[in-house]
Motif scaffolding. Structure first.
Motif, mmCIF file in Angstrom:
data_model
loop_
_atom_site.group_PDB
_atom_site.id
_atom_site.type_symbol
_atom_site.label_atom_id
_atom_site.label_comp_id
_atom_site.label_asym_id
_atom_site.label_seq_id
_atom_site.Cartn_x
_atom_site.Cartn_y
_atom_site.Cartn_z
ATOM 1 N N HIS A 164 14.643 -16.874 -12.826
ATOM 2 C CA HIS A 164 14.637 -16.846 -11.366
ATOM 3 C C HIS A 164 14.973 -18.203 -10.764
ATOM 4 O O HIS A 164 14.980 -18.357 -9.556
ATOM 5 N N HIS A 213 16.097 -21.277 -8.948
ATOM 6 C CA HIS A 213 17.110 -21.529 -7.927
ATOM 7 C C HIS A 213 17.897 -22.792 -8.239
ATOM 8 O O HIS A 213 18.982 -22.985 -7.712
ATOM 9 N N GLN A 231 9.970 -13.449 -17.178
ATOM 10 C CA GLN A 231 10.651 -14.271 -16.187
ATOM 11 C C GLN A 231 11.012 -15.656 -16.730
ATOM 12 O O GLN A 231 12.073 -16.191 -16.426
ATOM 13 N N CYS A 270 8.107 -11.251 -9.919
ATOM 14 C CA CYS A 270 8.984 -11.083 -11.079
ATOM 15 C C CYS A 270 9.991 -9.984 -10.768
ATOM 16 O O CYS A 270 10.027 -8.937 -11.429
ATOM 17 N N ASN A 327 11.104 -15.406 -3.792
ATOM 18 C CA ASN A 327 12.322 -15.742 -4.534
ATOM 19 C C ASN A 327 13.496 -15.850 -3.572
ATOM 20 O O ASN A 327 13.747 -14.944 -2.767
ATOM 21 N N PHE A 343 18.412 -16.641 -9.607
ATOM 22 C CA PHE A 343 17.871 -15.436 -8.980
ATOM 23 C C PHE A 343 18.978 -14.692 -8.241
ATOM 24 O O PHE A 343 19.019 -13.456 -8.270
#
Lengths: 110, 329
Positions: free
Chosen positions: B48, B50, B151, B188, B223, B229
């Motif tokens: 995920h 960024h 994750q 998640c 998220n 992600f």
């Protein structure tokens, strides 16, 4: 392939107001109040809704309340147990009507 | 500022949302948090992330940029230094940065993925943090290995628990110690986080009962559709529905309290951004204000217009999201 259900239609739910806007307004307000935190938490209500969605087999509700349960902090273990609750009630409801079957069979039998 | 109807219709949707809630243009309200991203090197490659951080990255803040940042912090008297990355611990200037900032009287908080704290060469960091009274903000997406490892990678949960126990052993998250340990929950998947209060209660109960671990508090973070992600959203076919969810959950109260209004974000190379997400998108501060630490100008930066985009719906959805969790309590 044509199907009866389109996932995109869930986003169009509010368009049902076009035929009877006042009734939709009342429904929306009541619906929002039902799912607000009360004696039960929002998460508990979402899990109940998920179970009921499986019991009535509404694909829109299953989609919506899967998302809602996750967003209320539930997880797949809790949600799966909720589905089993629905299955148990549906299955149990069928079985208990078997008593009626036995009664009917006994009535006509020798 | 008055905006014509024609311009309003042609604008970015997020600007339209801001305008409709009387927040356009979004402006800084001053700088109280100086956030430094020490680079994109990390021992993990979370799905995920960024930042897109990982062991193969090479971007790492050099000493001269660290020194520039310390000069700015001292000159301006910023009360809070927020250190992030990648895994900031892996930057060779990390410990010096903390010690120098503490000596200036700055309150230091560091973000950590926890697993780095149980690797060779870093096991002394919990004691180092405690000595310097650093606030620790640790990522832990869930209190189960199944969700966490899905994750963040195999074995991450167990390593995280080991690290949390090490932090507890030096006083972090222990009542009365004054050493603050915050956990960060992020979903998640492509859904919004739950109520911060509710999920914190779950974490507190489960981590104590199953692992004997305690902590000070928990932040929920949404998220953002950036980096890995965003890749996940596109590959899984969730991008459109997730963006619609974020947009339909826009909360003006969250928008009024977004962290970029009191934060300045410094990248590993010294470039200036409104936040870490803008940093990863390459969206430097608005034109007309300094965009590098060497040209830092507090007066101009503390009244700057915030550069926004569609991704900003992530920080303004529902209860809002920031580096300190939900912004609407």
């Amino acid at each position: 392939m044509e199907t009866y259900y389109n996932p995109e239609d869930l986003q169009k739910f509010s368009t049902i107001s076009e035929g009877a806007p006042l009734l939709w307004k009342k429904f929306s307000e009541w619906y929002g109040a039902v799912f607000a935190e009360g004696a039960l938490t929002e998460r508990e209500k979402a899990l109940i809704a998920l179970a009921v969605a499986h019991a009535v087999q509404c694909p829109y509700c299953i989609d919506a309340y899967t998302q809602a349960c996750l967003e209320k902090g539930s997880n797949k273990e809790q949600m799966t147990e909720a589905v089993h609750v629905a299955a148990a009630i549906k299955g149990g409801a069928a079985l208990v009507h078997g008593v009626q079957m036995k009664n009917a069979a006994d009535k006509v039998g020798m | 500022m008055e905006v014509s109807e024609a311009y309003r219709d042609a604008r970015d949707p997020f600007e339209r949302s801001l305008s409709e809630s009387n927040l356009f243009p979004l402006l800084s309200e001053g700088i109280s948090v100086f956030q430094m991203n020490m680079g994109r090197v990390c021992n993990l490659s979370c799905r995920h992330c960024h930042v897109g951080a990982g062991p193969g990255r090479t971007e790492s803040m050099p000493p001269r940029i660290v020194d520039e940042c310390l000069r700015v912090i001292e000159r301006q008297g910023y009360p809070t230094l927020d250190i992030t990355g990648g895994a900031p611990e892996m930057n060779g200037n990390y410990r010096r940065l903390i010690e120098s900032a503490v000596s200036l009287g700055v309150s230091v908080k560091t973000r950590t993925n926890l697993t780095i704290l149980v690797e060779d060469g870093y096991r002394d960091l919990p004691a180092f943090f405690a000595f310097n009274r650093v606030e620790v903000v640790a990522s832990l997406p869930y209190f189960s290995s199944e969700t966490t490892d899905r994750q963040r990678g195999a074995g991450v949960f167990n390593a995280s628990i080991e690290a949390l126990r090490a932090l507890n052993s030096v006083g972090y998250g222990v009542e009365g110690s004054g050493l603050k340990l915050f956990l960060v929950y992020n979903p998640c998947g492509a859904f919004l986080p739950p109520s911060q209060r509710a999920i914190e209660a779950d974490f507190r109960r489960e981590l104590k009962k199953k692992f004997g671990v305690s902590f000070t508090g928990l932040f929920t973070i949404t998220n953002m559709p950036v980096g890995r992600f965003l890749d996940f959203l596109n590959l899984s076919g969730n991008f459109v529905s997730y963006m619609e969810r974020l947009k339909s959950s826009y909360n003006p109260e969250a928008a009024a309290n977004v962290m970029c209004r009191n934060t300045i974000s410094v990248a590993w190379d010294g470039s200036l951004y409104d936040c870490d997400f803008n940093q990863m998108l390459g969206l430097k501060c608005a034109s007309g204000v300094p965009d590098h630490i060497r040209d830092f100008d507090h007066e101009r930066l503390s009244v700057r217009r915030i550069v926004t985009g569609l991704h900003c719906y992530g920080c303004t959805a529902g209860a809002g999201s920031s580096c300190t969790g939900a912004v609407v309590k």
